[in-house]
Design a protein around this motif. Sequence first.
Motif, short mmCIF file in Angstrom:
data_model
loop_
_atom_site.label_atom_id
_atom_site.label_comp_id
_atom_site.label_asym_id
_atom_site.label_seq_id
_atom_site.Cartn_x
_atom_site.Cartn_y
_atom_site.Cartn_z
N GLY A 105 0.81 -1.21 0.00
CA GLY A 105 0.00 0.00 0.00
C GLY A 105 0.85 1.27 0.00
O GLY A 105 2.09 1.21 -0.01
N ALA A 106 0.15 2.41 0.01
CA ALA A 106 0.85 3.70 0.08
C ALA A 106 1.47 3.87 1.46
O ALA A 106 2.53 4.50 1.60
CB ALA A 106 -0.13 4.84 -0.22
N ALA A 107 0.84 3.30 2.48
CA ALA A 107 1.39 3.40 3.84
C ALA A 107 2.75 2.71 3.90
O ALA A 107 3.72 3.26 4.44
CB ALA A 107 0.42 2.79 4.84
N PHE A 131 -3.17 13.89 5.65
CA PHE A 131 -3.52 12.52 6.07
C PHE A 131 -2.89 12.27 7.43
O PHE A 131 -1.69 12.44 7.61
CB PHE A 131 -2.99 11.54 5.02
CG PHE A 131 -3.15 10.09 5.37
CD1 PHE A 131 -4.39 9.56 5.71
CD2 PHE A 131 -2.06 9.23 5.32
CE1 PHE A 131 -4.54 8.21 6.01
CE2 PHE A 131 -2.19 7.88 5.62
CZ PHE A 131 -3.43 7.37 5.96
N TYR A 134 0.71 10.77 8.49
CA TYR A 134 2.02 11.24 8.01
C TYR A 134 3.00 11.51 9.16
O TYR A 134 4.15 11.12 9.11
CB TYR A 134 1.89 12.53 7.20
CG TYR A 134 1.31 12.39 5.81
CD1 TYR A 134 1.31 11.18 5.13
CD2 TYR A 134 0.80 13.51 5.15
CE1 TYR A 134 0.79 11.09 3.84
CE2 TYR A 134 0.28 13.42 3.87
CZ TYR A 134 0.28 12.21 3.22
OH TYR A 134 -0.23 12.12 1.96
N ASN A 175 -0.01 15.82 -1.29
CA ASN A 175 -1.05 14.81 -1.51
C ASN A 175 -2.19 15.47 -2.30
O ASN A 175 -2.95 16.25 -1.76
CB ASN A 175 -1.54 14.29 -0.14
CG ASN A 175 -2.82 13.48 -0.23
OD1 ASN A 175 -3.73 13.63 0.58
ND2 ASN A 175 -2.91 12.61 -1.20
N ASN A 179 -6.61 14.24 0.70
CA ASN A 179 -7.41 13.77 1.82
C ASN A 179 -7.03 14.66 2.99
O ASN A 179 -5.88 14.64 3.39
CB ASN A 179 -7.08 12.30 2.14
CG ASN A 179 -7.74 11.82 3.42
OD1 ASN A 179 -8.61 12.50 3.98
ND2 ASN A 179 -7.33 10.65 3.89
N ASP A 213 2.12 11.83 -2.75
CA ASP A 213 1.22 10.75 -2.38
C ASP A 213 0.03 10.83 -3.33
O ASP A 213 -0.79 11.73 -3.23
CB ASP A 213 0.79 10.93 -0.91
CG ASP A 213 -0.21 9.89 -0.45
OD1 ASP A 213 -0.78 9.17 -1.30
OD2 ASP A 213 -0.44 9.80 0.77
N ALA A 215 -2.44 8.53 -3.89
CA ALA A 215 -3.40 7.47 -3.59
C ALA A 215 -4.76 7.71 -4.29
O ALA A 215 -5.50 6.77 -4.54
CB ALA A 215 -3.60 7.35 -2.08
N SER A 243 -5.61 0.92 -3.11
CA SER A 243 -6.66 0.83 -2.08
C SER A 243 -7.93 1.52 -2.53
O SER A 243 -9.03 1.08 -2.21
CB SER A 243 -6.19 1.50 -0.79
OG SER A 243 -5.15 0.78 -0.20
N LYS A 244 -7.77 2.63 -3.24
CA LYS A 244 -8.94 3.46 -3.56
C LYS A 244 -9.38 3.23 -5.01
O LYS A 244 -10.56 3.06 -5.26
CB LYS A 244 -8.61 4.95 -3.36
CG LYS A 244 -7.81 5.24 -2.09
CD LYS A 244 -8.59 5.06 -0.81
CE LYS A 244 -7.69 5.25 0.40
NZ LYS A 244 -8.38 5.20 1.66
N TYR A 331 -13.92 12.93 -0.28
CA TYR A 331 -14.18 13.62 0.99
C TYR A 331 -14.67 15.04 0.72
O TYR A 331 -14.30 15.65 -0.29
CB TYR A 331 -12.90 13.72 1.82
CG TYR A 331 -12.17 12.41 1.99
CD1 TYR A 331 -12.59 11.48 2.93
CD2 TYR A 331 -11.06 12.10 1.19
CE1 TYR A 331 -11.93 10.27 3.08
CE2 TYR A 331 -10.40 10.89 1.34
CZ TYR A 331 -10.83 9.98 2.28
OH TYR A 331 -10.19 8.79 2.42
C1 LIG Z 1 -3.70 10.38 1.49
C2 LIG Z 1 -3.54 8.95 1.86
N1 LIG Z 1 -2.32 8.40 1.76
C3 LIG Z 1 -2.11 7.12 2.08
C4 LIG Z 1 -3.13 6.32 2.53
C5 LIG Z 1 -2.84 4.89 2.87
O1 LIG Z 1 -3.23 4.10 1.79
P1 LIG Z 1 -2.94 2.55 1.72
O2 LIG Z 1 -4.20 1.85 2.07
O3 LIG Z 1 -2.55 2.31 0.31
O4 LIG Z 1 -1.83 2.24 2.65
C6 LIG Z 1 -4.41 6.84 2.67
C7 LIG Z 1 -5.52 6.03 3.18
O5 LIG Z 1 -6.61 6.46 3.44
C8 LIG Z 1 -4.62 8.20 2.32
O6 LIG Z 1 -5.83 8.77 2.44
#
Ligand SMILES: Cc1ncc(COP(=O)(O)O)c(C=O)c1O
Length: 396
Positions: A105-107, A131, A134, A175, A179, A213, A215, A243-244, A331
Amino acid sequence: MYVSEKIKKNTTKGSVIRKMFDEGLALKQRYGENNVFDLSLGNPVMEPPAEFIRELKELAEHPPAGMHRYMENAGYRETRAAVADYLAEETGLNFAMKDIIMTCGAAGALNVVLKTILNQGEEVILFAPYFVEYANYIANHGGVSVVLQTDEQFMPRLDVLEDTISPKTKAVLINSPNNPSGVVYNQDFLHRLGELLRKKEAQYGTGIFLISDEAYCKIIYDGLKYPSPLHHYQQTIIVNSHSKDLALPGERIGYIAVHPECSEHQELMNGFVFCNRTLGFINAPALLQHLVGRLQRVTVSIAEYQQKRDFLYDRLVKMGYSVTKPQGAFYLFPKSPLEDEVAFVRELAQWKVLTVPGSGFGTPGYFRIAYCVEDRTLEGSLEGFRKVAEKFKLTG
Ligand SMILES: Cc1ncc(COP(=O)(O)O)c(C=O)c1O
């Protein structure tokens, strides 16, 4: 005594979001799931696209030999080549497999990037609202978050950024689509940002990365094409996620993409591979890598998200809420009618509408609505929004 001081501090400090989450759970237990309108989580209600299910069946019926074994820590070559092909097509840049690392994932990607680039005490600049995780990720790797407020349209102020960048600045993290604000940074802004970062690198003789980022880059509305920072700054590192766009948040699949002309490219990639391994991710999930390699040009229905945005945005504006119209992500981030937005979020919760206070994103005075939910949840929330709007006389 047994748990480290640092972690104990983190787990016991009163998180507003956590408290609201617990209050929401209590409401659901009391009134039943369907009678509570939960707009608090960015957990998309949409199922993955039909193409995902088709490819999943195909893989189950015809698995490649050794599909569940260890692999190169950067990920399968075919998957990385597929991501690179997609990025090359989208950006016109010369992306190749060597520029891509598959991540959890991005995390996972953000943690790998930050661990690779940060020396103890180096700074990462963030723009609020941001987010919520971070700051934790930066602290994980010995970095220091420097948070800058944005303007009324949630755009970073470049003059403030210019004054803030110091010899300790290692990265600026953006980002877009954002978000929680839904704002998309345009080409002109990205161009000026790139120029500023180059100027500051020259002034201090340091290296500054732009971490982007992305995402939500495919969840973008009104026919807008995603404006990429890659065209404006060579030292750009993309972190991305499926994820999204494919509605797969539980599956943990994303990637890092480094600008093909980034300086110290090979050293960076070696660092990312090392950190992907030693942070304990080892590699991104094998099954998911096989799948997303085949689905780079597929997304959930963006039109459906746009309809949800329009439905809620139009109604909230009519009720008198002040909201910047989001151009992407899923959002809304309206201004709180009360200065104390936590109190306002509690008012809404009395009408069984769950949202998140802006202080959780570094921007008090606002609240976040996640509209990635069923239409009936959006419809059901309207009464609560209306009652509270009337109570605070939003329409005058
Ligand atoms: C801006 C942003 N970055 C990263 C993530 C994490 O995404 P991932 O599920 O791919 O780890 C999210 C998850 O909501 C997000 O909103």
